[in-house]
Design an enzyme around this catalytic site. Structure first.
Site, short mmCIF file in Angstrom:
data_model
loop_
_atom_site.label_atom_id
_atom_site.label_comp_id
_atom_site.label_asym_id
_atom_site.label_seq_id
_atom_site.Cartn_x
_atom_site.Cartn_y
_atom_site.Cartn_z
CG HIS A 46 -1.89 1.07 1.34
ND1 HIS A 46 -2.84 1.13 2.33
CD2 HIS A 46 -2.11 2.16 0.56
CE1 HIS A 46 -3.59 2.20 2.16
NE2 HIS A 46 -3.16 2.86 1.10
CB THR A 104 -7.54 0.42 5.27
OG1 THR A 104 -6.22 0.53 4.73
CG2 THR A 104 -8.55 0.88 4.25
N1 PXP Z 1 -6.45 -5.74 2.20
C1 PXP Z 1 -6.45 -4.39 2.16
C2 PXP Z 1 -7.18 -3.73 1.05
C3 PXP Z 1 -5.74 -3.64 3.11
O1 PXP Z 1 -5.76 -2.29 3.04
C4 PXP Z 1 -4.99 -4.32 4.09
C5 PXP Z 1 -4.19 -3.55 5.07
O2 PXP Z 1 -4.96 -2.74 5.81
C6 PXP Z 1 -5.02 -5.72 4.10
C7 PXP Z 1 -5.76 -6.40 3.15
C8 PXP Z 1 -4.24 -6.51 5.10
O3 PXP Z 1 -4.68 -6.27 6.39
P1 PXP Z 1 -3.80 -6.80 7.60
O4 PXP Z 1 -2.52 -6.05 7.55
O5 PXP Z 1 -4.64 -6.47 8.79
O6 PXP Z 1 -3.60 -8.27 7.40
#
Ligand code: PXP
Length: 251
Positions: A46, A104
Protein backbone atom coordinates in the site's frame (compact mmCIF):
# COMPACT_ATOMS: atom_id res chain seq x y z
CA UNK A 1 -16.05 -23.98 -5.48
CA UNK A 2 -12.46 -23.11 -6.22
CA UNK A 3 -9.93 -25.61 -4.84
CA UNK A 4 -7.18 -23.11 -4.43
CA UNK A 5 -7.30 -19.93 -2.47
CA UNK A 6 -4.48 -17.52 -3.29
CA UNK A 7 -2.49 -15.86 -0.53
CA UNK A 8 -1.34 -12.31 -1.11
CA UNK A 9 1.28 -11.29 1.45
CA UNK A 10 1.15 -7.64 2.42
CA UNK A 11 4.66 -6.41 3.27
CA UNK A 12 3.76 -2.86 4.41
CA UNK A 13 4.83 -3.41 7.98
CA UNK A 14 8.29 -4.62 7.08
CA UNK A 15 8.64 -1.08 5.75
CA UNK A 16 7.09 0.30 8.95
CA UNK A 17 9.91 -1.26 10.97
CA UNK A 18 12.55 -0.09 8.49
CA UNK A 19 11.22 3.46 8.55
CA UNK A 20 11.31 3.56 12.36
CA UNK A 21 15.10 3.90 11.96
CA UNK A 22 15.27 5.60 8.59
CA UNK A 23 17.78 3.07 7.31
CA UNK A 24 17.59 0.28 4.71
CA UNK A 25 16.94 -2.65 7.06
CA UNK A 26 14.65 -4.62 7.11
CA UNK A 27 14.14 -4.51 3.36
CA UNK A 28 10.55 -5.18 2.21
CA UNK A 29 11.85 -6.50 -1.13
CA UNK A 30 13.83 -9.16 0.70
CA UNK A 31 10.60 -10.01 2.55
CA UNK A 32 8.78 -10.27 -0.79
CA UNK A 33 11.43 -12.70 -2.05
CA UNK A 34 11.05 -14.80 1.10
CA UNK A 35 7.27 -14.70 0.75
CA UNK A 36 7.58 -16.04 -2.80
CA UNK A 37 9.78 -18.90 -1.59
CA UNK A 38 7.39 -19.66 1.28
CA UNK A 39 4.43 -20.12 -1.08
CA UNK A 40 2.78 -16.70 -1.41
CA UNK A 41 0.86 -16.23 -4.64
CA UNK A 42 1.24 -12.48 -4.76
CA UNK A 43 2.72 -9.46 -3.01
CA UNK A 44 0.56 -6.61 -1.79
CA UNK A 45 1.88 -3.16 -0.92
CA UNK A 46 0.00 0.00 0.00
CA UNK A 47 1.64 3.20 -1.17
CA UNK A 48 0.05 5.74 1.15
CA UNK A 49 -0.19 9.42 0.45
CA UNK A 50 1.97 10.12 3.53
CA UNK A 51 4.48 7.32 2.64
CA UNK A 52 4.37 6.09 6.23
CA UNK A 53 5.58 2.61 5.24
CA UNK A 54 6.00 1.64 1.56
CA UNK A 55 7.97 4.18 -0.49
CA UNK A 56 7.97 5.03 -4.18
CA UNK A 57 11.32 3.31 -4.49
CA UNK A 58 9.86 0.13 -2.92
CA UNK A 59 7.16 0.05 -5.60
CA UNK A 60 9.79 0.52 -8.29
CA UNK A 61 11.95 -2.30 -6.88
CA UNK A 62 8.96 -4.62 -6.35
CA UNK A 63 7.92 -4.04 -9.97
CA UNK A 64 11.45 -4.66 -11.32
CA UNK A 65 12.76 -7.40 -9.06
CA UNK A 66 9.86 -9.59 -7.90
CA UNK A 67 8.31 -12.15 -10.22
CA UNK A 68 5.09 -12.64 -8.24
CA UNK A 69 2.06 -10.57 -9.24
CA UNK A 70 2.09 -7.19 -7.48
CA UNK A 71 -1.14 -5.85 -6.01
CA UNK A 72 -0.74 -2.09 -5.47
CA UNK A 73 -3.11 -0.73 -2.85
CA UNK A 74 -3.82 2.92 -3.50
CA UNK A 75 -6.21 5.76 -2.83
CA UNK A 76 -8.17 7.23 -5.74
CA UNK A 77 -5.97 10.28 -6.27
CA UNK A 78 -4.29 11.76 -9.33
CA UNK A 79 -0.86 11.08 -7.88
CA UNK A 80 -1.55 7.39 -7.28
CA UNK A 81 -3.18 6.94 -10.66
CA UNK A 82 -0.06 8.31 -12.35
CA UNK A 83 2.15 5.91 -10.34
CA UNK A 84 -0.09 2.94 -11.19
CA UNK A 85 -0.05 3.82 -14.89
CA UNK A 86 3.72 4.20 -14.79
CA UNK A 87 4.40 0.80 -13.17
CA UNK A 88 1.36 -1.12 -14.44
CA UNK A 89 1.20 -3.64 -11.59
CA UNK A 90 -0.72 -6.85 -12.12
CA UNK A 91 -3.49 -5.49 -9.88
CA UNK A 92 -4.49 -2.28 -8.14
CA UNK A 93 -6.82 -2.28 -5.18
CA UNK A 94 -8.49 1.07 -4.56
CA UNK A 95 -8.85 1.71 -0.84
CA UNK A 96 -10.22 4.62 1.18
CA UNK A 97 -7.48 6.60 2.88
CA UNK A 98 -7.55 9.10 5.70
CA UNK A 99 -4.38 10.77 6.86
CA UNK A 100 -5.00 10.31 10.56
CA UNK A 101 -6.15 6.69 10.50
CA UNK A 102 -3.90 3.99 11.97
CA UNK A 103 -4.95 1.51 9.29
CA UNK A 104 -7.60 1.28 6.55
CA UNK A 105 -10.81 1.85 8.47
CA UNK A 106 -13.81 0.39 6.69
CA UNK A 107 -14.38 -0.11 3.00
CA UNK A 108 -14.56 2.29 0.11
CA UNK A 109 -17.92 3.92 -0.52
CA UNK A 110 -18.16 2.71 -4.13
CA UNK A 111 -21.87 3.60 -4.19
CA UNK A 112 -21.66 7.17 -2.87
CA UNK A 113 -18.30 7.85 -4.54
CA UNK A 114 -19.06 6.30 -7.93
CA UNK A 115 -18.70 9.56 -9.87
CA UNK A 116 -15.25 10.15 -8.44
CA UNK A 117 -14.10 6.54 -8.82
CA UNK A 118 -15.23 5.93 -12.41
CA UNK A 119 -12.27 7.56 -14.11
CA UNK A 120 -9.73 5.73 -11.93
CA UNK A 121 -11.31 2.35 -12.64
CA UNK A 122 -11.64 3.09 -16.37
CA UNK A 123 -8.09 4.30 -16.87
CA UNK A 124 -6.50 1.42 -15.02
CA UNK A 125 -8.72 -1.23 -16.63
CA UNK A 126 -7.80 0.23 -20.03
CA UNK A 127 -4.13 0.01 -19.08
CA UNK A 128 -4.55 -3.73 -18.44
CA UNK A 129 -4.41 -3.47 -14.63
CA UNK A 130 -6.78 -5.76 -12.74
CA UNK A 131 -8.71 -3.27 -10.62
CA UNK A 132 -10.30 -4.22 -7.36
CA UNK A 133 -12.34 -2.16 -4.92
CA UNK A 134 -11.91 -2.70 -1.18
CA UNK A 135 -15.48 -2.61 0.09
CA UNK A 136 -17.58 -3.62 3.07
CA UNK A 137 -19.60 -6.80 2.48
CA UNK A 138 -22.76 -4.93 1.48
CA UNK A 139 -24.94 -5.64 -1.59
CA UNK A 140 -25.15 -1.94 -2.45
CA UNK A 141 -21.35 -1.73 -2.64
CA UNK A 142 -21.14 -4.85 -4.79
CA UNK A 143 -23.71 -3.42 -7.20
CA UNK A 144 -21.72 -0.21 -7.39
CA UNK A 145 -18.48 -2.11 -8.09
CA UNK A 146 -20.18 -3.96 -10.92
CA UNK A 147 -21.61 -0.78 -12.41
CA UNK A 148 -18.18 0.81 -12.25
CA UNK A 149 -16.75 -2.09 -14.25
CA UNK A 150 -14.22 -3.25 -11.66
CA UNK A 151 -13.56 -6.96 -12.29
CA UNK A 152 -12.61 -7.68 -8.66
CA UNK A 153 -13.81 -6.73 -5.18
CA UNK A 154 -11.97 -7.25 -1.93
CA UNK A 155 -14.24 -7.65 1.08
CA UNK A 156 -13.11 -5.86 4.25
CA UNK A 157 -12.90 -8.51 6.97
CA UNK A 158 -12.16 -6.03 9.77
CA UNK A 159 -15.61 -6.26 11.41
CA UNK A 160 -15.37 -10.07 11.39
CA UNK A 161 -11.83 -10.01 12.78
CA UNK A 162 -12.75 -7.59 15.56
CA UNK A 163 -16.11 -9.16 16.44
CA UNK A 164 -16.63 -10.73 19.86
CA UNK A 165 -18.01 -14.19 20.63
CA UNK A 166 -21.61 -12.98 20.18
CA UNK A 167 -21.21 -11.31 16.81
CA UNK A 168 -18.52 -13.09 14.78
CA UNK A 169 -20.99 -15.52 13.22
CA UNK A 170 -23.19 -12.66 12.03
CA UNK A 171 -20.13 -10.99 10.51
CA UNK A 172 -19.07 -14.26 8.88
CA UNK A 173 -22.56 -14.63 7.38
CA UNK A 174 -22.26 -11.13 5.92
CA UNK A 175 -18.99 -12.14 4.27
CA UNK A 176 -20.48 -15.42 2.98
CA UNK A 177 -23.52 -13.65 1.54
CA UNK A 178 -21.44 -10.95 -0.12
CA UNK A 179 -18.96 -13.44 -1.61
CA UNK A 180 -21.81 -15.52 -3.08
CA UNK A 181 -23.48 -12.40 -4.49
CA UNK A 182 -20.18 -11.22 -5.97
CA UNK A 183 -19.79 -14.50 -7.82
CA UNK A 184 -23.39 -14.30 -9.10
CA UNK A 185 -22.57 -10.84 -10.44
CA UNK A 186 -19.45 -12.10 -12.20
CA UNK A 187 -17.05 -10.33 -9.84
CA UNK A 188 -13.90 -12.07 -8.62
CA UNK A 189 -13.98 -11.89 -4.84
CA UNK A 190 -11.04 -11.42 -2.46
CA UNK A 191 -10.97 -10.63 1.26
CA UNK A 192 -8.62 -9.27 3.87
CA UNK A 193 -7.83 -7.19 6.94
CA UNK A 194 -7.15 -8.40 10.46
CA UNK A 195 -6.82 -12.08 9.53
CA UNK A 196 -4.74 -14.31 11.80
CA UNK A 197 -4.14 -18.01 12.51
CA UNK A 198 -7.14 -17.95 14.86
CA UNK A 199 -9.72 -16.45 12.53
CA UNK A 200 -8.59 -17.35 8.99
CA UNK A 201 -10.23 -20.79 8.82
CA UNK A 202 -13.91 -19.81 8.48
CA UNK A 203 -13.02 -17.13 5.90
CA UNK A 204 -10.84 -19.51 3.87
CA UNK A 205 -13.77 -21.93 3.81
CA UNK A 206 -16.04 -19.41 2.03
CA UNK A 207 -16.30 -21.14 -1.34
CA UNK A 208 -16.55 -18.05 -3.57
CA UNK A 209 -13.36 -16.39 -2.36
CA UNK A 210 -10.33 -16.55 -4.64
CA UNK A 211 -7.71 -14.65 -2.64
CA UNK A 212 -6.90 -13.48 0.88
CA UNK A 213 -4.55 -10.57 1.53
CA UNK A 214 -2.79 -10.76 4.88
CA UNK A 215 -0.07 -8.55 6.30
CA UNK A 216 0.12 -7.25 9.84
CA UNK A 217 -0.31 -10.60 11.58
CA UNK A 218 2.29 -12.34 9.39
CA UNK A 219 4.91 -9.64 9.94
CA UNK A 220 4.17 -9.74 13.68
CA UNK A 221 4.51 -13.52 13.79
CA UNK A 222 7.74 -13.31 11.82
CA UNK A 223 9.33 -11.72 14.90
CA UNK A 224 8.78 -14.91 16.86
CA UNK A 225 9.27 -17.69 14.32
CA UNK A 226 10.42 -16.17 11.05
CA UNK A 227 8.50 -14.98 8.00
CA UNK A 228 8.93 -18.23 6.13
CA UNK A 229 7.30 -20.31 8.85
CA UNK A 230 4.51 -17.74 9.45
CA UNK A 231 3.55 -17.77 5.77
CA UNK A 232 3.77 -21.55 5.51
CA UNK A 233 1.55 -21.99 8.56
CA UNK A 234 -1.02 -19.48 7.26
CA UNK A 235 -0.98 -21.21 3.86
CA UNK A 236 -1.56 -24.57 5.44
CA UNK A 237 -4.44 -23.29 7.62
CA UNK A 238 -6.06 -21.78 4.53
CA UNK A 239 -5.57 -24.96 2.48
CA UNK A 240 -6.91 -27.15 5.28
CA UNK A 241 -10.06 -25.04 5.74
CA UNK A 242 -10.67 -24.97 1.98
CA UNK A 243 -10.11 -28.75 1.63
CA UNK A 244 -12.50 -29.46 4.51
CA UNK A 245 -15.15 -27.19 3.01
CA UNK A 246 -14.75 -28.98 -0.34
CA UNK A 247 -15.02 -32.36 1.40
CA UNK A 248 -18.20 -31.33 3.19
CA UNK A 249 -19.74 -30.23 -0.09
CA UNK A 250 -19.02 -33.43 -1.95
CA UNK A 251 -20.02 -35.67 1.01
N1 PXP B 1 -6.45 -5.74 2.20
C1 PXP B 1 -6.45 -4.39 2.16
C2 PXP B 1 -7.18 -3.73 1.05
C3 PXP B 1 -5.74 -3.64 3.11
O1 PXP B 1 -5.76 -2.29 3.04
C4 PXP B 1 -4.99 -4.32 4.09
C5 PXP B 1 -4.19 -3.55 5.07
O2 PXP B 1 -4.96 -2.74 5.81
C6 PXP B 1 -5.02 -5.72 4.10
C7 PXP B 1 -5.76 -6.40 3.15
C8 PXP B 1 -4.24 -6.51 5.10
O3 PXP B 1 -4.68 -6.27 6.39
P1 PXP B 1 -3.80 -6.80 7.60
O4 PXP B 1 -2.52 -6.05 7.55
O5 PXP B 1 -4.64 -6.47 8.79
O6 PXP B 1 -3.60 -8.27 7.40
Amino acid sequence: MSKTLRLGVNIDHVATIRNARGIAHPDPIRAARMAAEAGADGITAHLREDRRHISDEDIERLSDQIDLPLNLEMAATEEMLAIALQHRPHAACIVPEKRLEVTTEGGLDAHGGANHLRRYVDEMVQAGIRVSLFIDPEPVQLQAARHLGAPVVELHTGCYAEAGPDTWKVELERLCGAAALAEDMGLECHAGHGLSYDNVGPVAAIPNLKELNIGHFLVGEAIFGGLDSAIKRMRSLMDKARAEALGNRSA
